[in-house]
Write an enzyme that holds these catalytic residues in place. Structure first.
Site, short mmCIF file in Angstrom:
data_model
loop_
_atom_site.label_atom_id
_atom_site.label_comp_id
_atom_site.label_asym_id
_atom_site.label_seq_id
_atom_site.Cartn_x
_atom_site.Cartn_y
_atom_site.Cartn_z
CG ASP A 198 -1.97 1.11 1.20
OD1 ASP A 198 -1.99 1.82 0.47
OD2 ASP A 198 -2.64 1.16 2.24
CD GLU A 224 -4.67 -0.36 -0.38
OE1 GLU A 224 -4.75 -1.73 -0.27
OE2 GLU A 224 -5.01 0.32 0.33
CD GLU A 250 -7.33 4.07 1.14
OE1 GLU A 250 -6.83 3.14 0.90
OE2 GLU A 250 -7.04 4.69 2.15
CG HIS A 300 -10.30 1.57 2.58
ND1 HIS A 300 -10.80 2.49 3.77
CD2 HIS A 300 -8.82 1.48 2.82
CE1 HIS A 300 -9.52 3.05 4.28
NE2 HIS A 300 -8.48 2.59 3.82
CA CA Z 1 -4.92 2.02 1.75
#
Ligand code: CA
Length: 386
Positions: A198, A224, A250, A300
């Site tokens: 991420d 991500e 997200e 998320h």
């Molecule tokens: Ca994230």
């Protein structure tokens, strides 16, 4: 039945140890719970995405902007309420904090609807589509320690040992150091285990390709938020040019924001955030849009036990995409770093860590009508800052 009061509870606790992601280090946890009370005595709970002072701003929108629109209205008329609020907010913010504020209220209205129907939320939504939900444990947050790679390797091994179905790490020190961190995590979990990376949108497209090529070699499961959420063309280039699946979403809001993201073919895995994008009413529309584009969804998840429970219901009620004897499964995102609002908020805790350990990586479905959980009032009073 009428809505009689809408209250925001912003909770905060200090962390023993500073934690970070690619944008900042932080030393406190925040949770923004929304309580909707009705004339029949039924109370619904929701949660708004947004840490720190963002939560304080969202509280003002919940109580000062949205509450006056909704007092006296029928809490079961969720679509009418959502569209009235959105129409009144549209000129002042079609994304971001106004929609985060609306999200918490909408979730509480669904909690009320489930309680009135006497059904757990996932059944009200037409589920269950699965009896258990795989759980991935995210950890490996940035810390200012001498050998972060070694710390990541050990933490990744511990998350696998704790039973989680997969794990997710943060990056954000710079492309070369980030590749070293990813190698350390692969070393920690071994070859036959899913790990995800991420970036919290810290890279240029060129740097994201540099890291992404390394992740292709390491066999990462997804990459991500590699680039800024506004850069849909950058997303699409990465998706076309890398083997690793690109995940994100997200920071996207409502069906209209998601429509653009999906039509740009920006993500291979969609990560809608129910506490931000417009609540459950809007989440359902976004999942339908994702599935219409054949993009699988892995929610998320961020926040307190209210947000975690909401997502458990939504994942339980999410249809398979695609179907089959052994269909692709979504997972519950679970933060393994310290968070009292997740572990201690409820009168009856979710005990996700124990379920994961005992089952080898999954949780069962929540029970009780609506969300089926309620916060401990004494706990709220202790940690409430506004
Ligand atoms: Ca994230």
């Amino acid at each position: 039945m009428k809505i009689t009061r809408i209250t925001s509870h912003v909770l905060q606790h200090k962390l023993d140890q500073e934690l970070g992601y690619s944008q900042q280090y932080f030393t406190a946890r925040t949770a923004h719970l929304v309580e909707v009370e009705t004339s029949d005595g039924v109370t619904g709970w929701g949660e708004c995405f947004g840490p720190g002072n963002i939560a304080l701003a969202n509280r003002t929108i919940v109580e000062q902007v949205l509450q006056p629109m909704l007092l006296g209205r029928d809490p079961l008329a969720r679509e009418a309420i959502w569209h009235h609020c959105y129409n009144m907010l549209r000129d002042h913010g079609q994304k971001g904090m106004p929609i985060q504020a609306l999200s918490g209220i909408d979730i509480a209205l669904w909690d009320i609807a489930g309680q009135v129907a006497g059904l757990p939320l996932y059944r009200l939504l037409g589920g269950p589509c699965r009896e258990r939900i795989p759980v991935y444990g995210y950890g490996m947050m940035l810390r200012r320690v001498p050998d972060l790679a070694a710390a990541f390797r050990d933490e990744a091994a511990a998350i696998r040992e704790a039973g989680y179905a997969a794990t997710k790490m943060k990056v954000g020190l710079g492309p070369r150091q980030d590749v070293a961190l990813a190698r350390a995590v692969r070393e920690g979990v071994g070859e036959d285990y899913r790990f995800m990376v991420d970036a919290n949108h810290c890279y240029t497209t060129a740097d994201a390709f540099y890291v992404g090529h390394a992740l292709d070699e390491l066999g990462a499961y997804w990459f991500e938020e590699p680039v800024a959420p506004e850069d849909k063309a950058g997303y699409a280039e990465l998706r076309a040019g890398l083997k690793t699946t690109i995940a994100g979403g997200e920071a996207e809001f409502t069906r209209w924001g998601w429509k653009d993201l999906l039509e740009a073919r920006a993500v291979g895995i969609a990560q809608p955030e129910v506490c931000a994008l417009g609540g459950i009413s809007e989440f359902l529309k976004v999942v339908a849009l994702c599935h219409a584009h054949f993009v699988p969804v892995i929610n998320h998840v961020w926040g307190s036990a209210i947000a975690v429970t909401t997502n458990m219901h939504l994942l339980a009620a999410m249809p398979d995409l695609p179907g089959g004897l052994h269909p692709w499964q979504p997972m519950l995102e679970f933060d393994t770093t310290p968070n009292r609002f997740r572990d201690e908020l409820l009168a009856e805790p979710l005990e996700i860590q124990r379920q994961v350990r005992e089952s080898g990586g999954s949780v069962g479905l929540p029970g009780g009508p609506g969300l089926g959980v309620a916060p401990d009032r004494d706990f709220i009073a202790h940690y409430r800052i506004a």
